[in-house]
Scaffold this active site. Structure first.
Site, PDB file in Angstrom:
ATOM      1  CD  GLU A  17      16.497  -5.486  -2.279  1.00 56.76           C
ATOM      2  OE1 GLU A  17      15.327  -5.494  -2.710  1.00 56.76           O
ATOM      3  OE2 GLU A  17      17.423  -6.103  -2.830  1.00 56.76           O
ATOM      4  CB  CYS A 521       4.898  -7.457  -0.757  1.00 57.28           C
ATOM      5  SG  CYS A 521       5.932  -5.996  -0.824  1.00 57.28           S
ATOM      6  CD  GLU A 670     -15.534  -3.927   5.947  1.00 56.61           C
ATOM      7  OE1 GLU A 670     -14.816  -4.747   5.349  1.00 56.61           O
ATOM      8  OE2 GLU A 670     -15.472  -2.713   5.779  1.00 56.61           O
ATOM      9  CG  HIS A 699      -9.617  -4.103   9.603  1.00 51.87           C
ATOM     10  ND1 HIS A 699     -10.884  -4.382   9.151  1.00 51.87           N
ATOM     11  CD2 HIS A 699      -8.784  -4.899   8.900  1.00 51.87           C
ATOM     12  CE1 HIS A 699     -10.811  -5.295   8.192  1.00 51.87           C
ATOM     13  NE2 HIS A 699      -9.552  -5.623   8.024  1.00 51.87           N
TER      14      HIS A 699
END
Ligand code: GLN
Ligand code: ZN
Length: 765
Positions: A17, A521, A670, A699
């Protein structure tokens, strides 16, 4: 009586939520009040879920990150936002992510605070910024409000705050000044805070100093002593919390600091408990973190009680029980899971269940095991079923691991010989171009995958749709003129989940989300049993892609260490053992690709560095088995098969020798964001094989110019001979769109062509 408490509860909610509310708010689709209401309702729910504990935590909730909350509470707000208009919340999100809702139209974006990993977890915090003029001032209004809110649910409320010394340690000095110079000022604000907490009716405060499990210099140890000698005057009881590791040489220090209690992660530091009990002054309480807060397995309650009962007999009321660390690192509620196999379901415990375990243990100690005999029996049955399950233990797998030999991890010939064979075979130009694997994951690709997953699309149609995507991707790459192609990974949602789903020993949850940073997440898969390769996973896709082109097609796999580090792992065998099983499983896939005629195979180890232990003294042990696992996976191929690996973190100078030991023919990394500074490490250490330093920061939506890429590559060529250099982006392109990717790759290829015609190898090497 044994006392129970919790160090922190997951914030995101059973159904994420908080994530959805935040993202809506950032888009301007939810008002500030609605966002705060959602957050308030979540906190209230979480306290309800914890009322069976003696003390419920407050201050563990955060809209983005608890370290950033600490910065705001301590008045340490970067100057670049303090002058901007808007509310405090606007500034909070500006530091967190570069912009607030107020900035959506008239963009006054600022650069976001740096983000980095919270100890050795996959949670990321916003790094506090310091300079020699940093001053602190207390703003505890939010914490005070939350305390009042919590007190309405349960009177025994324990605020959780980040300790002053760990707060300094976790931050970064922007001007090179000594952070410890700020300690005095910081301590006066902490003293004020503790007074305010007392006035809010608080009795116990949990003050986290997780740096006590790290290697500390004398200066930092001194800072800890100074801090707690000063704070002992505070009118509240302090519970000093450490977690994630053993105290080792800080053990005595941790026991002696003048606080009222010590929390120890007795999952990670079980062997230190006896010594701590000996050392701990008799007026202090000892909180033992007996339930693993970082993994998802049920605790063996009987075994834990066998261990705890004598400790309880000795400590009596001075014993507190809790999870080992904040439950931030595990999903919320196992009862949400409907699709897990019944046996696996019975072996697991998420945050809600873990807290129930704490309460059961306390009850067994306080009132005797009989008072919880049914629960213990049930727990016993689950533990036994897991120990004996045929789904967990496969003798063929363990036997294969036992039979691993060093020869299996060693290429037939050394690099320079292989390179000769491979050069002849592939006939690649100087500065060959390639990409890291994924291409834009378009709406269409996601839709097709979703329809297939939900049963709306039959297997043959799904297959066809994916082949179409692969063909499109190959055509684009041919038109651009890349040298080594990829299939684009349209069939993969996630680089770990995709492989896990097709290996034995893995389970997947529906709602097993864990916060990674802010609203982001992850849902780590669960390795519950011996891992094995069942059948080829990628060969069909890659072979199809190869059939569409005469250029070499690079097969794309996820390496064993990354599979391990991004999963919930077994606690009944070592990580090294699980990693070796993964190594064999992925090795089978490597060999299947080679068998299918694929001559270049990339094995991604994006998360290799993440697995490094907190203490440097333990790095070598980890690196030894991790590198061995990679070698077992990769090095069973013929000389004319070219192995690539990819790592997407920037700091690897300190583990360069280990990386070289992997002996991949080519490594892509990278580097573009640091302007090739990373390659400084090559001054000291001659990397022996080929390397593709990323020249396109994927990115960012920016398109790198031809000139900028040439410049970067020239810098690289000062350290690495040109015949061992590749030209490629920093990482996979799946988050970008084709409108960005096409011109960027076009520039990359133009730069490579320029370099190969203008720089002779002797000139640059
Ligand atoms: N092959 C993967 C991709 O291109 C690598 C991703 C990663 O390094 N995180 O998406
Ligand atoms: Zn990457």
């Amino acid at each position: 009586m044994v006392t129970t408490h919790n160090l922190g509860f997951p914030r995101i909610g059973r159904n994420r939520e908080l994530k959805f509310a935040l993202e809506k708010y950032w888009k301007g689709e939810l008002s500030e009040q609605d966002l705060l209401d959602t957050a308030g309702a979540l906190r209230a729910q979480h306290w309800q879920d914890q009322t069976h504990l003696d003390w419920i935590p407050v201050g563990d909730f955060s809209l983005y990150d608890h370290v950033l909350d600490a910065s705001f509470m301590l008045g340490n707000i970067p100057e670049r936002v303090s002058a901007l208009s808007g509310s405090e919340l606007d500034n909070y999100f500006r530091v967190a992510r570069g912009r607030s809702v107020a900035d959506n139209s008239a963009c006054s974006c600022v650069h976001a605070g740096e983000m980095t990993k919270w100890f050795d977890t996959n949670y990321h915090y916003i790094v506090p910024e310091f300079d020699k003029n940093t001053q602190f001032s207390l703003n505890a209004s939010r914490l005070r409000e939350q305390i009042q809110q919590a007190q309405r649910v349960q009177p025994q409320v324990k605020p959780v705050i980040l300790g002053p010394v760990s707060y300094l340690w976790l931050g970064k000095s922007k001007d090179g000044s000594d952070k410890l110079e700020l300690l005095d000022d910081l301590l006066s604000v902490y003293a004020q805070l503790l007074h305010e907490l007392k006035n809010a009716g608080i009795e116990w405060v949990q003050i986290d100093e997780p740096i006590l499990v790290m290697e500390l210099t004398e200066a930092w140890k001194h800072a800890l002593r100074k801090a707690y000698y000063q704070l002992q005057a505070a009118p509240v009881n302090l519970l000093l919390a450490t977690y994630f590791g053993q105290l080792q040489d800080n053990l005595q220090l941790a026991c002696e600091l003048p606080v009222n209690g010590l929390h120890l992660d007795s999952i990670a530091a079980k062997n230190e408990v006896a010594t701590i009990i000996d050392w701990l002054p008799s007026h202090k309480i000892l909180s033992l973190g007996v339930i693993n807060g970082r993994n998802i397995w049920k605790t063996d309650l009987t075994a834990t009680l066998d261990w705890l009962e004598p400790i309880h007999a000795r400590l009596k009321d001075r014993l507190w029980l809790a999870p080992s660390c904040s439950l931030l690192h595990v999903p919320v509620d196992l009862n949400n899971e409907q699709k897990l196999a019944a046996d696996v379901h019975a072996w697991l415990a998420f945050a809600i269940q873990k807290l129930q375990e704490v309460t059961v243990l306390a009850k067994a100690l306080n009132q005797g095991r009989d008072s919880v005999s049914e629960i213990l029996q049930e727990n016993n049955a689950a533990i036994t079923s897991r120990k004996q399950s045929k789904r967990v233990h496969q003798v063929t797998v363990t036997a294969r691991v036992r039979e691993i030999t060093d020869a299996m991890g060693t290429r037939q010939s050394p690099y320079h010989q292989r390179a000769r064979v491979q050069r002849k075979k592939f006939q690649l130009p100087l500065f060959p171009t390639t990409t890291i694997g994924s291409f834009p994951q378009t709406q269409n690709i996601r839709q097709v995958r979703r329809d297939f997953r939900e049963g709306q699309l039959a297997e043959p149609e799904y297959h066809q749709a994916m082949q179409k995507e692969i063909a499109l991707c190959v055509r684009e790459q041919e038109a651009l003129g890349l040298d080594v192609l990829v299939h684009g990974e349209p069939e993969r949602n996630d680089m770990v989940e995709y492989f896990g789903e097709q290996l034995a020993g893995y389970a997947f949850t529906d709602y097993g989300w864990v916060q990674s940073y802010g609203s982001r997440c992850v849902k780590p898969p669960i390795i519950y049993g011996d891992v094995a390769h069942i059948q080829p996973i990628t060969t069909e896709w890659i072979r199809y892609a190869q059939s569409l082109t005469n250029k070499p097609m690079k097969g794309m796999l996820t390496g064993p260490v990354t599979m391990l580090n991004w999963s919930f792992v077994r606690d009944d065998q070592s990580r090294a053992d699980t990693c070796m099983q993964l190594a064999l499983a992925i090795r089978d896939e490597v060999l299947a690709l080679e068998q299918a005629g694929i001559a270049i195979i990339q094995i991604d180890e994006a998360a290799l560095r993440e697995g490094l232990p907190l203490r440097k003294s333990q790095w070598n042990t980890y690196l030894d088995w991790a590198i061995r696992a990679f070698r077992i996976t990769a090095n069973g191929v013929r000389d004319d098969t070219q192995i690539h690996t990819h790592m997407c973190y920037s700091e690897f100078n300190d583990i360069m020798t280990a990386i070289a030991k992997m002996d991949a023919d080519v490594i892509t990394i990278e580097t573009s964001r640091s302007n090739m500074e990373l390659l400084d490490a090559f001054d000291q250490f001659q990397y022996p094989n080929e390397i593709g330093p990323g020249v396109y920061d994927i990115h960012s939506p920016n398109i790198p110019s031809v000139d900028s890429i040439i410049e970067l590559m020239k810098k690289a060529a000062q350290r690495i001979p040109a015949e061992r250099l590749w030209v490629n982006p920093d990482c996979g392109l799946k988050t970008r769109n084709w409108e960005e990717v096409r011109p960027a790759l076009r520039n990359m290829i133009a730069a490579s062509r320029y370099l190969s015609s203008h720089l002779s190898t002797t000139q640059v090497s």
